[in-house]
Write an enzyme that holds these catalytic residues in place. Structure first.
Site, PDB file in Angstrom:
ATOM      1  N   GLU A 154     -10.238   3.225  -2.738  1.00 26.19           N
ATOM      2  CA  GLU A 154     -10.711   3.509  -1.393  1.00 26.19           C
ATOM      3  C   GLU A 154     -11.277   4.866  -1.336  1.00 26.19           C
ATOM      4  OE1 GLU A 154      -7.524   4.072   1.946  1.00 26.19           O
ATOM      5  OE2 GLU A 154      -6.803   2.924   0.435  1.00 26.19           O
TER       6      GLU A 154
ATOM      7  N   GLU B 251      -1.312  -0.556  -3.892  1.00 26.89           N
ATOM      8  CA  GLU B 251      -2.571  -0.092  -3.645  1.00 26.89           C
ATOM      9  C   GLU B 251      -2.461   1.674  -3.585  1.00 26.89           C
ATOM     10  OE1 GLU B 251      -5.632   0.437   0.237  1.00 26.89           O
ATOM     11  OE2 GLU B 251      -4.692  -1.628  -0.512  1.00 26.89           O
TER      12      GLU B 251
ATOM     13  N   HIS C  85      -0.695   4.034  -0.139  1.00 29.23           N
ATOM     14  CA  HIS C  85      -1.309   5.058   1.073  1.00 29.23           C
ATOM     15  C   HIS C  85      -1.669   6.650   0.311  1.00 29.23           C
ATOM     16  CE1 HIS C  85      -3.347   5.962   4.941  1.00 29.23           C
ATOM     17  NE2 HIS C  85      -3.743   4.699   4.709  1.00 29.23           N
TER      18      HIS C  85
ATOM     19  N   HIS D  83     -12.133  -2.576  -0.369  1.00 32.17           N
ATOM     20  CA  HIS D  83     -11.489  -1.971   0.859  1.00 32.17           C
ATOM     21  C   HIS D  83     -12.389  -2.169   2.266  1.00 32.17           C
ATOM     22  CE1 HIS D  83     -10.026   1.493   2.983  1.00 32.17           C
ATOM     23  NE2 HIS D  83      -8.921   1.012   2.672  1.00 32.17           N
TER      24      HIS D  83
ATOM     25  N   ASP E 169       0.756  -1.265  -0.218  1.00 31.89           N
ATOM     26  CA  ASP E 169      -0.130  -0.165   0.004  1.00 31.89           C
ATOM     27  C   ASP E 169       1.043   1.121   0.110  1.00 31.89           C
ATOM     28  OD1 ASP E 169      -2.000   1.951   0.368  1.00 31.89           O
ATOM     29  OD2 ASP E 169      -2.694   1.169   2.026  1.00 31.89           O
TER      30      ASP E 169
END
Length: 381
Positions: free
Chosen positions: A235, A209, A185, A284, A183
């Site tokens: 997400e 991700e 993020h 998610h 991730d």
């Protein structure tokens, strides 16, 4: 059957639940929340209550249309999340009314079990190794980790090397027969993302991700063209309209959050849109038990499903955890890293209402951390 009451509950560690009651005695539960803005979403849910009271709860699609389009200003995380939790609760009612799990109402299961993954932390390779080993010992066949902590806009060679070393440490524990998701993020700049995806290719992640913040979605196609690693996003995308440019850019995995992206109704449509592009779905879900239950219902009925996130033991859950608000936590018992279809009607879980009401008396005020770079400027978390 008519909707007679709608309630919301602010429960630790950072969740918001909603309860919809009907005059037949059937009750549905949902999880409408934006992490760090739970109180704001709570207000939005009660604004939407005005168009629901006295209505037939089984007219799910009509309610979805009215809630999302019945105001001149549409969309965004707060409204989409408020709608999402209500939508989950309405599907829960529909399943209970018909005596069937929601996935049967969505066309029936297309698989016998759903593969799950867990999150691991650890700022050093040694801590990470221990965390990955715990997940492996628990039977999971896939884990996800953050690529780094705070990262400068143009990272030093050491920062890039450290990120890769952590991924290599995780891969060493997992071996080649388990999967590692990484991730970014949204805390990685385009300049750093270019270097990292190239450097991480030998680790062979199942996906990277949120490689860029959503505002830089127009750069995704360039990044996707530079790497063999499947890119994942979603997400912080809230509708089919949001997902279309990302799919056109070449992402391989869509990650709608069923507590943000319009609930079960819209997430099903996002999955169908992804199928047109040959992309897979990995919902998610670092949230609570109602959100996970909703995800599972979609997972079992979605042909292009890939893998499901869950939050058991995640670092956010310090005061309460995934199973604490369930009458029977066994519904989420993992076997060899998979979950079997829930058999109970609706979302397949029984919420411990007494525990939820008691938790709401305490509430919470969880907020996203604020990070800063060494020079004092804002840093993406």
């Amino acid at each position: 059957m008519k909707i007679t009451k709608l309630e919301t509950f602010l429960v630790a560690p950072r969740w918001l639940f909603c309860r919809i009651e009907t005059d037949s005695g059937i009750v549905g539960w949902g999880e409408p929340v934006v992490e760090g803005r739970a109180e704001t979403v709570r207000a939005a849910v009660h604004e939407l209550e005005e168009v629901l009271l006295g209505q037939d709860p089984l007219r799910i699609e009509d309610h979805w249309q009215v809630m999302t389009k019945g105001t001149f200003y549409r969309g965004g995380p707060v409204l989409a999340s408020a709608v999402a939790g209500i939508d989950q609760a309405l599907w829960d009612i529909a399943g209970k009314h018909r005596g069937a799990p929601v996935h049967e109402l969505l066309g029936g299961p297309v698989r016998d079990q759903v593969r799950m993954y867990g999150w691991v932390g650890g700022d050093s390779p040694s801590e990470l190794t221990e965390g990955v080993q715990r997940q492996v010992d628990a039977g999971l066949t896939a884990v996800k980790m953050n690529v780094s902590g705070r990262m400068a806009p143009i990272a030093s060679p050491k920062d890039i090397a450290d990120a890769v070393a952590r991924a290599e440490a995780a891969r060493a524990v997992l071996g080649d027969d388990r999967d590692l998701a990484i991730d970014f993020h949204g805390r990685v700049s385009m300049a750093n993302a270019r270097r990292l995806v190239k450097a991480l290719e030998p680790v062979a992640p199942i996906f990277v991700e949120e490689p860029l913040v959503p505002e830089h979605g127009h750069l995704l196609a360039d990044l996707a063209a530079q790497t063999s690693i499947p890119l994942a996003a979603g997400e912080r995308l809230y509708s089919r309209t949001d997902f279309l440019p990302a799919l056109q850019a070449g992402i391989a995995v869509v990650q709608p959050d069923l507590s943000h992206a319009g609930g079960i109704s819209e997430s099903r449509r996002i999955a169908a849109l992804a199928e047109v592009f040959g992309a897979h779905v990995a919902p998610h879900c670092p949230l609570g038990p109602i959100a996970l239950a909703a995800c599972l219902q979609v997972d079992f009925a979605t042909p292009n499903f890939l893998i499901q996130e869950q939050s058991l033991g995640i670092h956010y859950n310090t005061t309460s955890d995934l199973l604490d608000y369930l009458v029977d936590p066994a519904v989420f018992d993992f076997r060899d890293g998979h979950l079997r279809p829930p058999a109970a009607p609706g979302l397949g879980i029984e919420v411990d209402e007494a525990a939820v009401r008691e938790a709401d008396k305490r509430g919470h005020s969880w907020r996203s951390p604020i990070w800063r770079h060494a020079d004092g400027s804002f840093a993406e978390w």
